[in-house]
Design a protein around this motif. Sequence first.
Motif, PDB file in Angstrom:
ATOM      1  N   ILE A  47      37.433  50.331  35.609  1.00  0.00           N
ATOM      2  CA  ILE A  47      38.375  51.191  36.311  1.00  0.00           C
ATOM      3  C   ILE A  47      39.766  50.587  36.156  1.00  0.00           C
ATOM      4  CG2 ILE A  47      39.096  52.086  38.556  1.00  0.00           C
ATOM      5  CD1 ILE A  47      36.149  52.158  39.336  1.00  0.00           C
ATOM      6  N   THR A  48      40.679  51.395  35.660  1.00  0.00           N
ATOM      7  CA  THR A  48      42.036  50.899  35.498  1.00  0.00           C
ATOM      8  C   THR A  48      43.003  52.044  35.681  1.00  0.00           C
ATOM      9  OG1 THR A  48      43.471  49.581  34.069  1.00  0.00           O
ATOM     10  CG2 THR A  48      42.166  51.292  33.011  1.00  0.00           C
ATOM     11  N   THR A  49      44.257  51.739  35.580  1.00  0.00           N
ATOM     12  CA  THR A  49      45.271  52.774  35.720  1.00  0.00           C
ATOM     13  C   THR A  49      45.607  53.371  34.367  1.00  0.00           C
ATOM     14  OG1 THR A  49      47.125  51.258  35.420  1.00  0.00           O
ATOM     15  CG2 THR A  49      46.248  51.485  37.663  1.00  0.00           C
ATOM     16  N   VAL A  50      46.228  54.516  34.396  1.00  0.00           N
ATOM     17  CA  VAL A  50      46.627  55.138  33.136  1.00  0.00           C
ATOM     18  C   VAL A  50      47.705  54.316  32.441  1.00  0.00           C
ATOM     19  CG1 VAL A  50      45.922  57.478  33.734  1.00  0.00           C
ATOM     20  CG2 VAL A  50      48.198  56.673  34.426  1.00  0.00           C
ATOM     21  N   GLU A  51      48.514  53.615  33.223  1.00  0.00           N
ATOM     22  CA  GLU A  51      49.543  52.762  32.623  1.00  0.00           C
ATOM     23  C   GLU A  51      48.904  51.613  31.842  1.00  0.00           C
ATOM     24  OE1 GLU A  51      49.576  53.777  35.760  1.00  0.00           O
ATOM     25  OE2 GLU A  51      51.372  55.046  35.874  1.00  0.00           O
ATOM     26  N   VAL A  52      47.916  50.972  32.422  1.00  0.00           N
ATOM     27  CA  VAL A  52      47.238  49.888  31.712  1.00  0.00           C
ATOM     28  C   VAL A  52      46.530  50.436  30.483  1.00  0.00           C
ATOM     29  CG1 VAL A  52      45.343  48.212  31.846  1.00  0.00           C
ATOM     30  CG2 VAL A  52      46.983  48.405  33.722  1.00  0.00           C
ATOM     31  N   MET A  53      45.884  51.567  30.637  1.00  0.00           N
ATOM     32  CA  MET A  53      45.164  52.162  29.507  1.00  0.00           C
ATOM     33  C   MET A  53      46.101  52.404  28.327  1.00  0.00           C
ATOM     34  SD  MET A  53      42.244  53.361  28.400  1.00  0.00           S
ATOM     35  CE  MET A  53      41.594  54.535  27.206  1.00  0.00           C
ATOM     36  N   CYS A  54      47.281  52.905  28.611  1.00  0.00           N
ATOM     37  CA  CYS A  54      48.208  53.271  27.549  1.00  0.00           C
ATOM     38  C   CYS A  54      49.066  52.103  27.064  1.00  0.00           C
ATOM     39  CB  CYS A  54      49.121  54.404  28.024  1.00  0.00           C
ATOM     40  SG  CYS A  54      48.629  56.056  27.427  1.00  0.00           S
ATOM     41  N   LEU A  55      49.431  51.212  27.967  1.00  0.00           N
ATOM     42  CA  LEU A  55      50.476  50.235  27.650  1.00  0.00           C
ATOM     43  C   LEU A  55      49.965  48.842  27.315  1.00  0.00           C
ATOM     44  CD1 LEU A  55      53.150  51.211  30.323  1.00  0.00           C
ATOM     45  CD2 LEU A  55      53.187  51.688  27.866  1.00  0.00           C
ATOM     46  N   VAL A  56      48.718  48.553  27.605  1.00  0.00           N
ATOM     47  CA  VAL A  56      48.222  47.198  27.408  1.00  0.00           C
ATOM     48  C   VAL A  56      47.247  47.177  26.243  1.00  0.00           C
ATOM     49  CG1 VAL A  56      47.077  45.221  28.451  1.00  0.00           C
ATOM     50  CG2 VAL A  56      48.519  46.713  29.859  1.00  0.00           C
ATOM     51  N   PRO A  69      53.367  54.748   9.921  1.00  0.00           N
ATOM     52  CA  PRO A  69      53.355  53.730   8.866  1.00  0.00           C
ATOM     53  C   PRO A  69      54.308  52.579   9.160  1.00  0.00           C
ATOM     54  CG  PRO A  69      53.431  55.931   7.921  1.00  0.00           C
ATOM     55  CD  PRO A  69      53.615  56.096   9.405  1.00  0.00           C
ATOM     56  N   GLY A  70      53.798  51.381   9.063  1.00  0.00           N
ATOM     57  CA  GLY A  70      54.624  50.205   9.280  1.00  0.00           C
ATOM     58  C   GLY A  70      54.903  49.862  10.721  1.00  0.00           C
ATOM     59  N   LYS A  71      54.296  50.610  11.642  1.00  0.00           N
ATOM     60  CA  LYS A  71      54.529  50.376  13.069  1.00  0.00           C
ATOM     61  C   LYS A  71      53.215  50.070  13.774  1.00  0.00           C
ATOM     62  CE  LYS A  71      58.680  53.206  13.558  1.00  0.00           C
ATOM     63  NZ  LYS A  71      59.348  54.274  14.356  1.00  0.00           N
ATOM     64  N   GLU A  72      53.341  49.456  14.934  1.00  0.00           N
ATOM     65  CA  GLU A  72      52.161  49.177  15.732  1.00  0.00           C
ATOM     66  C   GLU A  72      51.691  50.456  16.431  1.00  0.00           C
ATOM     67  OE1 GLU A  72      53.040  44.477  16.815  1.00  0.00           O
ATOM     68  OE2 GLU A  72      52.880  45.967  18.412  1.00  0.00           O
ATOM     69  N   ARG A  73      50.401  50.461  16.750  1.00  0.00           N
ATOM     70  CA  ARG A  73      49.863  51.601  17.479  1.00  0.00           C
ATOM     71  C   ARG A  73      50.420  51.609  18.890  1.00  0.00           C
ATOM     72  NH1 ARG A  73      43.657  52.166  16.748  1.00  0.00           N
ATOM     73  NH2 ARG A  73      43.669  50.180  17.874  1.00  0.00           N
ATOM     74  N   GLU A  74      50.785  52.772  19.378  1.00  0.00           N
ATOM     75  CA  GLU A  74      51.350  52.890  20.710  1.00  0.00           C
ATOM     76  C   GLU A  74      50.581  53.938  21.512  1.00  0.00           C
ATOM     77  OE1 GLU A  74      55.209  54.701  21.140  1.00  0.00           O
ATOM     78  OE2 GLU A  74      54.990  55.868  19.289  1.00  0.00           O
ATOM     79  N   GLY A  75      50.470  53.677  22.799  1.00  0.00           N
ATOM     80  CA  GLY A  75      49.875  54.650  23.698  1.00  0.00           C
ATOM     81  C   GLY A  75      50.925  55.654  24.120  1.00  0.00           C
ATOM     82  N   ILE A  76      50.667  56.936  23.942  1.00  0.00           N
ATOM     83  CA  ILE A  76      51.674  57.933  24.249  1.00  0.00           C
ATOM     84  C   ILE A  76      51.332  58.771  25.471  1.00  0.00           C
ATOM     85  CG2 ILE A  76      52.646  58.055  21.932  1.00  0.00           C
ATOM     86  CD1 ILE A  76      50.955  60.584  21.499  1.00  0.00           C
ATOM     87  N   SER A  77      50.054  58.941  25.766  1.00  0.00           N
ATOM     88  CA  SER A  77      49.694  59.714  26.952  1.00  0.00           C
ATOM     89  C   SER A  77      48.264  59.397  27.355  1.00  0.00           C
ATOM     90  CB  SER A  77      49.836  61.215  26.700  1.00  0.00           C
ATOM     91  OG  SER A  77      49.598  61.940  27.901  1.00  0.00           O
ATOM     92  N   CYS A  78      48.064  59.168  28.642  1.00  0.00           N
ATOM     93  CA  CYS A  78      46.738  58.863  29.172  1.00  0.00           C
ATOM     94  C   CYS A  78      46.508  59.627  30.470  1.00  0.00           C
ATOM     95  CB  CYS A  78      46.585  57.358  29.411  1.00  0.00           C
ATOM     96  SG  CYS A  78      46.565  56.378  27.886  1.00  0.00           S
ATOM     97  N   ILE A  79      45.234  59.882  30.769  1.00  0.00           N
ATOM     98  CA  ILE A  79      44.876  60.618  31.971  1.00  0.00           C
ATOM     99  C   ILE A  79      43.640  59.996  32.597  1.00  0.00           C
ATOM    100  CG2 ILE A  79      43.468  62.309  30.709  1.00  0.00           C
ATOM    101  CD1 ILE A  79      44.538  64.447  32.692  1.00  0.00           C
ATOM    102  N   SER A  80      43.621  60.026  33.914  1.00  0.00           N
ATOM    103  CA  SER A  80      42.497  59.477  34.662  1.00  0.00           C
ATOM    104  C   SER A  80      41.535  60.588  35.069  1.00  0.00           C
ATOM    105  CB  SER A  80      43.017  58.764  35.914  1.00  0.00           C
ATOM    106  OG  SER A  80      41.955  58.461  36.795  1.00  0.00           O
ATOM    107  N   SER A  81      40.256  60.322  34.957  1.00  0.00           N
ATOM    108  CA  SER A  81      39.265  61.304  35.392  1.00  0.00           C
ATOM    109  C   SER A  81      39.083  61.259  36.906  1.00  0.00           C
ATOM    110  CB  SER A  81      37.915  61.032  34.711  1.00  0.00           C
ATOM    111  OG  SER A  81      37.375  59.806  35.174  1.00  0.00           O
ATOM    112  N   ARG A  82      39.551  60.186  37.549  1.00  0.00           N
ATOM    113  CA  ARG A  82      39.312  60.038  38.988  1.00  0.00           C
ATOM    114  C   ARG A  82      40.320  60.827  39.809  1.00  0.00           C
ATOM    115  NH1 ARG A  82      40.412  55.120  40.567  1.00  0.00           N
ATOM    116  NH2 ARG A  82      41.511  54.574  38.644  1.00  0.00           N
TER     117      ARG A  82
END
Length: 130
Positions: free
Chosen positions: A103-112, A41-54
């Motif tokens: 196709i992207t990295t897990v960092e981009v998926m979570c952080l951008v 509540p009151g905060k922006e959505r954040e990416g906390i964990s991502c995984i690549s299928s490749r």
Amino acid sequence: QVQLVESGGGLVQPGGSLRLSCAASGGSLDYNTIGWFRQAPGKEREGISCISSRDDSTYYADSVKGRFTISRDNAKNIVYLQMNSLKPEDTAVYYCAANAFQITTVEVMCLVPQFEKDYWGQGTQVTVSS
């Protein structure tokens, strides 16, 4: 049409554990990267964990590193988030999202945030409180 459905949220005491699941309904989901996001509540959505299928590379936010584990069950087409040592500050709505068409990295998926996710779930509430 494929949709993502999260489950496993609930109320847990500090120090407890939960396992969230993200499953595809309406068909099989072929994705490049998939991840878990949360919004308190009151905060922006954040990416906390991502995984690549490749290559099964993973990303964890510093706030959850060492406590949360993301994993995939390819046979069932389910992605899990095992959450241990939960803290009150983990209280949030947790969403899963998948990227299928780029196709992207897990960092981009979570952080951008500007990186468009092709599928989002409806979210599941996690409340950590005594």
